[in-house]
Write an enzyme that holds these catalytic residues in place. Structure first.
Site, PDB file in Angstrom:
ATOM      1  N   THR A  29       4.526  -6.766 -32.561  1.00  0.00           N
ATOM      2  CA  THR A  29       3.637  -7.504 -33.492  1.00  0.00           C
ATOM      3  C   THR A  29       2.854  -6.272 -33.719  1.00  0.00           C
ATOM      4  O   THR A  29       1.695  -5.331 -32.659  1.00  0.00           O
ATOM      5  CB  THR A  29       2.899  -8.777 -33.023  1.00  0.00           C
ATOM      6  N   ASP A  30       1.786  -6.518 -35.114  1.00  0.00           N
ATOM      7  CA  ASP A  30       0.817  -5.648 -35.408  1.00  0.00           C
ATOM      8  C   ASP A  30      -0.484  -6.418 -34.231  1.00  0.00           C
ATOM      9  O   ASP A  30      -1.251  -5.398 -34.181  1.00  0.00           O
ATOM     10  CB  ASP A  30       0.265  -5.768 -36.389  1.00  0.00           C
ATOM     11  N   GLU A  31      -0.436  -7.131 -33.990  1.00  0.00           N
ATOM     12  CA  GLU A  31      -1.504  -7.818 -33.147  1.00  0.00           C
ATOM     13  C   GLU A  31      -2.370  -7.422 -32.371  1.00  0.00           C
ATOM     14  O   GLU A  31      -2.995  -7.489 -31.273  1.00  0.00           O
ATOM     15  CB  GLU A  31      -1.354  -9.332 -32.559  1.00  0.00           C
TER      16      GLU A  31
ATOM     17  N   TYR B  25      -2.097 -14.015 -26.418  1.00  0.00           N
ATOM     18  CA  TYR B  25      -1.324 -13.881 -27.262  1.00  0.00           C
ATOM     19  C   TYR B  25      -0.784 -12.113 -27.155  1.00  0.00           C
ATOM     20  O   TYR B  25       0.446 -11.534 -26.725  1.00  0.00           O
ATOM     21  CB  TYR B  25      -0.665 -14.343 -28.143  1.00  0.00           C
TER      22      TYR B  25
ATOM     23  N   LYS C  41       1.894  -9.500 -24.953  1.00  0.00           N
ATOM     24  CA  LYS C  41       2.890  -8.849 -26.122  1.00  0.00           C
ATOM     25  C   LYS C  41       2.356  -6.646 -25.681  1.00  0.00           C
ATOM     26  O   LYS C  41       3.393  -6.072 -25.983  1.00  0.00           O
ATOM     27  CB  LYS C  41       2.954  -8.863 -27.786  1.00  0.00           C
TER      28      LYS C  41
HETATM   29  P1  NAD Z   1       9.965 -18.628 -32.094  1.00  0.00           P
HETATM   30  O1  NAD Z   1       8.953 -19.470 -31.400  1.00  0.00           O
HETATM   31  O2  NAD Z   1      10.017 -18.810 -33.800  1.00  0.00           O
HETATM   32  O3  NAD Z   1      10.539 -18.072 -31.139  1.00  0.00           O
HETATM   33  C1  NAD Z   1      11.087 -17.676 -29.808  1.00  0.00           C
HETATM   34  C2  NAD Z   1      12.180 -17.817 -29.797  1.00  0.00           C
HETATM   35  O4  NAD Z   1      12.201 -17.374 -28.120  1.00  0.00           O
HETATM   36  C3  NAD Z   1      12.425 -19.480 -29.555  1.00  0.00           C
HETATM   37  O5  NAD Z   1      13.797 -19.761 -29.748  1.00  0.00           O
HETATM   38  C4  NAD Z   1      12.743 -19.836 -27.883  1.00  0.00           C
HETATM   39  O6  NAD Z   1      13.269 -20.635 -27.152  1.00  0.00           O
HETATM   40  C5  NAD Z   1      12.487 -18.326 -26.990  1.00  0.00           C
HETATM   41  N1  NAD Z   1      12.088 -18.208 -25.870  1.00  0.00           N
HETATM   42  C6  NAD Z   1      10.791 -18.790 -24.889  1.00  0.00           C
HETATM   43  N2  NAD Z   1      10.748 -17.964 -24.103  1.00  0.00           N
HETATM   44  C7  NAD Z   1      11.878 -17.320 -23.815  1.00  0.00           C
HETATM   45  C8  NAD Z   1      12.077 -17.783 -21.936  1.00  0.00           C
HETATM   46  N3  NAD Z   1      11.732 -17.148 -21.596  1.00  0.00           N
HETATM   47  N4  NAD Z   1      13.295 -17.078 -22.560  1.00  0.00           N
HETATM   48  C9  NAD Z   1      14.407 -17.171 -23.532  1.00  0.00           C
HETATM   49  N5  NAD Z   1      14.760 -17.692 -24.947  1.00  0.00           N
HETATM   50  C10 NAD Z   1      12.943 -17.672 -24.904  1.00  0.00           C
HETATM   51  O7  NAD Z   1       8.574 -16.544 -32.586  1.00  0.00           O
HETATM   52  P2  NAD Z   1       9.068 -15.453 -33.629  1.00  0.00           P
HETATM   53  O8  NAD Z   1       8.522 -15.873 -34.645  1.00  0.00           O
HETATM   54  O9  NAD Z   1      10.492 -15.885 -34.269  1.00  0.00           O
HETATM   55  O10 NAD Z   1       9.219 -14.578 -33.206  1.00  0.00           O
HETATM   56  C11 NAD Z   1      10.333 -13.629 -32.946  1.00  0.00           C
HETATM   57  C12 NAD Z   1       9.500 -12.321 -31.745  1.00  0.00           C
HETATM   58  O11 NAD Z   1       8.877 -11.472 -32.905  1.00  0.00           O
HETATM   59  C13 NAD Z   1       8.486 -12.999 -30.743  1.00  0.00           C
HETATM   60  O12 NAD Z   1       8.833 -11.766 -30.000  1.00  0.00           O
HETATM   61  C14 NAD Z   1       7.113 -12.759 -31.877  1.00  0.00           C
HETATM   62  O13 NAD Z   1       6.134 -12.072 -30.714  1.00  0.00           O
HETATM   63  C15 NAD Z   1       7.489 -10.915 -32.939  1.00  0.00           C
HETATM   64  N6  NAD Z   1       6.535 -11.249 -33.465  1.00  0.00           N
HETATM   65  C16 NAD Z   1       6.309 -12.321 -34.833  1.00  0.00           C
HETATM   66  C17 NAD Z   1       6.014 -12.490 -35.765  1.00  0.00           C
HETATM   67  C18 NAD Z   1       5.270 -14.159 -36.698  1.00  0.00           C
HETATM   68  O14 NAD Z   1       4.998 -13.690 -37.379  1.00  0.00           O
HETATM   69  N7  NAD Z   1       6.749 -15.027 -36.337  1.00  0.00           N
HETATM   70  C19 NAD Z   1       4.973 -11.376 -36.456  1.00  0.00           C
HETATM   71  C20 NAD Z   1       4.646 -10.498 -35.081  1.00  0.00           C
HETATM   72  C21 NAD Z   1       6.090 -10.426 -34.156  1.00  0.00           C
HETATM   73  P1  TYD Z   2      -0.546 -18.127 -37.985  1.00  0.00           P
HETATM   74  O1  TYD Z   2       0.499 -17.924 -38.943  1.00  0.00           O
HETATM   75  O2  TYD Z   2      -0.618 -18.970 -36.700  1.00  0.00           O
HETATM   76  O3  TYD Z   2      -0.425 -15.840 -37.013  1.00  0.00           O
HETATM   77  P2  TYD Z   2      -1.003 -15.780 -36.330  1.00  0.00           P
HETATM   78  O4  TYD Z   2      -2.072 -16.574 -35.752  1.00  0.00           O
HETATM   79  O5  TYD Z   2      -0.500 -14.981 -35.298  1.00  0.00           O
HETATM   80  O6  TYD Z   2      -1.661 -14.718 -37.739  1.00  0.00           O
HETATM   81  O7  TYD Z   2      -2.124 -17.712 -38.344  1.00  0.00           O
HETATM   82  C1  TYD Z   2      -1.995 -17.079 -39.081  1.00  0.00           C
HETATM   83  C2  TYD Z   2      -3.614 -17.023 -39.804  1.00  0.00           C
HETATM   84  O8  TYD Z   2      -4.099 -18.524 -40.231  1.00  0.00           O
HETATM   85  C3  TYD Z   2      -4.583 -17.082 -38.836  1.00  0.00           C
HETATM   86  O9  TYD Z   2      -5.913 -16.481 -39.720  1.00  0.00           O
HETATM   87  C4  TYD Z   2      -4.909 -18.424 -38.303  1.00  0.00           C
HETATM   88  C5  TYD Z   2      -5.547 -18.935 -39.698  1.00  0.00           C
HETATM   89  N1  TYD Z   2      -4.468 -20.829 -39.242  1.00  0.00           N
HETATM   90  C6  TYD Z   2      -5.777 -21.202 -39.919  1.00  0.00           C
HETATM   91  O10 TYD Z   2      -6.328 -21.114 -41.094  1.00  0.00           O
HETATM   92  N2  TYD Z   2      -5.697 -22.704 -39.728  1.00  0.00           N
HETATM   93  C7  TYD Z   2      -4.126 -23.225 -39.241  1.00  0.00           C
HETATM   94  O11 TYD Z   2      -3.867 -24.167 -39.171  1.00  0.00           O
HETATM   95  C8  TYD Z   2      -3.287 -22.172 -38.409  1.00  0.00           C
HETATM   96  C9  TYD Z   2      -1.940 -22.432 -37.590  1.00  0.00           C
HETATM   97  C10 TYD Z   2      -3.460 -21.099 -38.718  1.00  0.00           C
END
Ligand code: NAD
Ligand code: TYD
Length: 356
Positions: free
Chosen positions: A137-139, A162, A166
């Site tokens: 992630t960019d975070e 988090y 990562k």
């Molecule tokens: P999500 O939370 O929707 O899905 C995570 C999945 O991993 C779920 O299906 C969960 O059951 C599974 N999981 C959790 N713990 C596990 C374990 N111990 N063993 C096997 N499976 C397990 O997450 P997402 O949004 O789909 O993100 C996927 C990846 O992308 C993550 O690594 C996250 O850090 C990264 N990511 C997500 C975003 C975003 O905007 N959603 C942005 C940047 C990076």
């Molecule tokens: P989120 O979707 O949790 O992603 P991330 O924290 O990984 O960027 O949140 C996106 C942005 O929205 C973040 O700045 C937090 C804000 N946010 C709210 O303002 N209200 C909410 O209820 C949630 C879940 C997030």
């Protein structure tokens, strides 16, 4: 030639979109999808691939040494793509331990089992044409002020539990490359949005609350900036990095689409109001609530390297992506109802009830 993938976390948001993308794009592949099915994982996300013999679902934990060893014995994986993670910042603030367990220890277990299967101790060489891809992630880069973009060389400086977990995982992946010469890539993407995202994250949470005329919680002043990336574009980038990314490289994947949170919330309100012709969906629902602890002000990615080296760019502009996303949630309200009943209600109360 047929490729076999171990995809972890493929029942979650990005993972399930990736499964759909890959099965549509490639006819001759096998995807073994290992997912623990935590609150965020959902087999309903995979209904569309039921009966497709190119997808095999295995319920299990990436921390489970024996299970992963057995999977490597059963399948000759060409690629391991690790999506599995605890992914929500607010949950990490409330309970960091599980983030260390899955995101750090789970990743190290996966790296170790992969090395066991792909590295020949006698010849000190890796099997040819294999690769491990870590979805990061960019975070991990921390937060930006008004100016600047994260590049692949921006030093890691995570703030939340988090992002710290990562970043730690990323460092282990690179340690395996630097120490054992393991073939790896790391991808770092910005905030994804699209179908199947669990409504703890901003966009689906606002869509879900708005359809019920519930308050729309905006943390602090709502002027935090995220760089929104349509999930299908992200999946395409991961596919390209897997097949063509240079071993040992990190690739940033961003949407060229920086928006303030309050803009996102108001856009969703406007769209739902117009489409549902529902006067109850209005900006009056917005409630500015207590800010997230340690809230990162701005994330923004420079995706120039992946464009230059692999020819990828984000194809879906936000105006189109948000319409596609809202369409999907309106057409799949049953899905939303299922994932927001039960445990979700307790989560929501715990996170939002006492938030001033
Ligand atoms: P999500 O939370 O929707 O899905 C995570 C999945 O991993 C779920 O299906 C969960 O059951 C599974 N999981 C959790 N713990 C596990 C374990 N111990 N063993 C096997 N499976 C397990 O997450 P997402 O949004 O789909 O993100 C996927 C990846 O992308 C993550 O690594 C996250 O850090 C990264 N990511 C997500 C975003 C975003 O905007 N959603 C942005 C940047 C990076
Ligand atoms: P989120 O979707 O949790 O992603 P991330 O924290 O990984 O960027 O949140 C996106 C942005 O929205 C973040 O700045 C937090 C804000 N946010 C709210 O303002 N209200 C909410 O209820 C949630 C879940 C997030």
């Amino acid at each position: 030639m047929k490729k076999t993938y171990l995809v972890t976390g493929g029942a979650g948001f990005i993972g399930s979109n990736f499964i759909y993308y890959m099965l549509k794009k490639h006819s001759d592949i096998l995807l073994v999808n290992l997912d623990k099915l935590t609150y965020a994982g959902n087999l309903e996300n995979l209904k569309g691939v039921e009966g497709d013999t190119r997808h095999i679902f295995v319920q299990g934990d990436i921390c489970d040494c024996t299970l992963i060893r057995n999977l490597f014995e059963q399948y000759d994986f060409d690629y391991v793509i690790n999506f599995a993670a605890e992914s929500h910042v607010d949950r990490s603030i409330a309970c960091p331990e599980i983030f260390v367990q899955t995101n750090v220890l789970g990743t190290v277990n996966l790296l170790q089992r992969t090395k066991e299967a792909w590295y020949n101790q006698e010849t000190k060489s890796w099997k040819a044409d294999k690769k491990y891809i870590q979805i990061s992630t960019d975070e991990v880069c921390g937060a930006l002020g008004k100016e600047g973009l994260f590049t692949e060389t921006t030093p890691l400086s995570p703030h939340s539990p988090y992002s710290s977990s990562k970043a730690s995982a990323d460092m282990f992946v690179m340690a395996f490359h630097d120490t054992y010469n393991m073939p790896v890539n790391i991808t770092r993407c910005s905030n994804n949005y699209g179908p199947y995202q669990f409504p703890e994250k901003l966009i689906p949470l606002i869509i879900n609350n708005a359809r019920h005329h519930s308050q729309l919680p905006v943390y602090g002043d709502g002027m935090q900036v995220r760089d929104w990336l349509y999930v299908e574009d992200h999946c395409k980038a991961i596919d390209m990095v897997t097949s063509s990314g240079k071993v040992g490289e990190v690739y940033n994947i961003g949407g060229h689409n920086e928006r303030e949170n309050i803009f996102i919330v108001k856009t969703i309100i406007g769209q739902l109001h117009d489409r549902l012709q529902d006067a109850g969906i209005s900006e009056d629902l917005i409630k500015h609530v207590e800010d997230r602890l340690g809230h990162d002000r701005r994330y923004a990615i420079d995706p120039e390297k992946i464009k230059r080296d692999l020819g990828w760019y984000p194809e879906t502009c936000f105006e189109k992506g948000i319409v596609l996303t809202i369409d999907w949630y309106l057409e799949n309200q049953e899905w939303l109802d299922h994932v927001t009943c039960g445990e979700y209600q307790q989560y929501y109360k715990k996170m939002y009830k006492n938030r001033r």
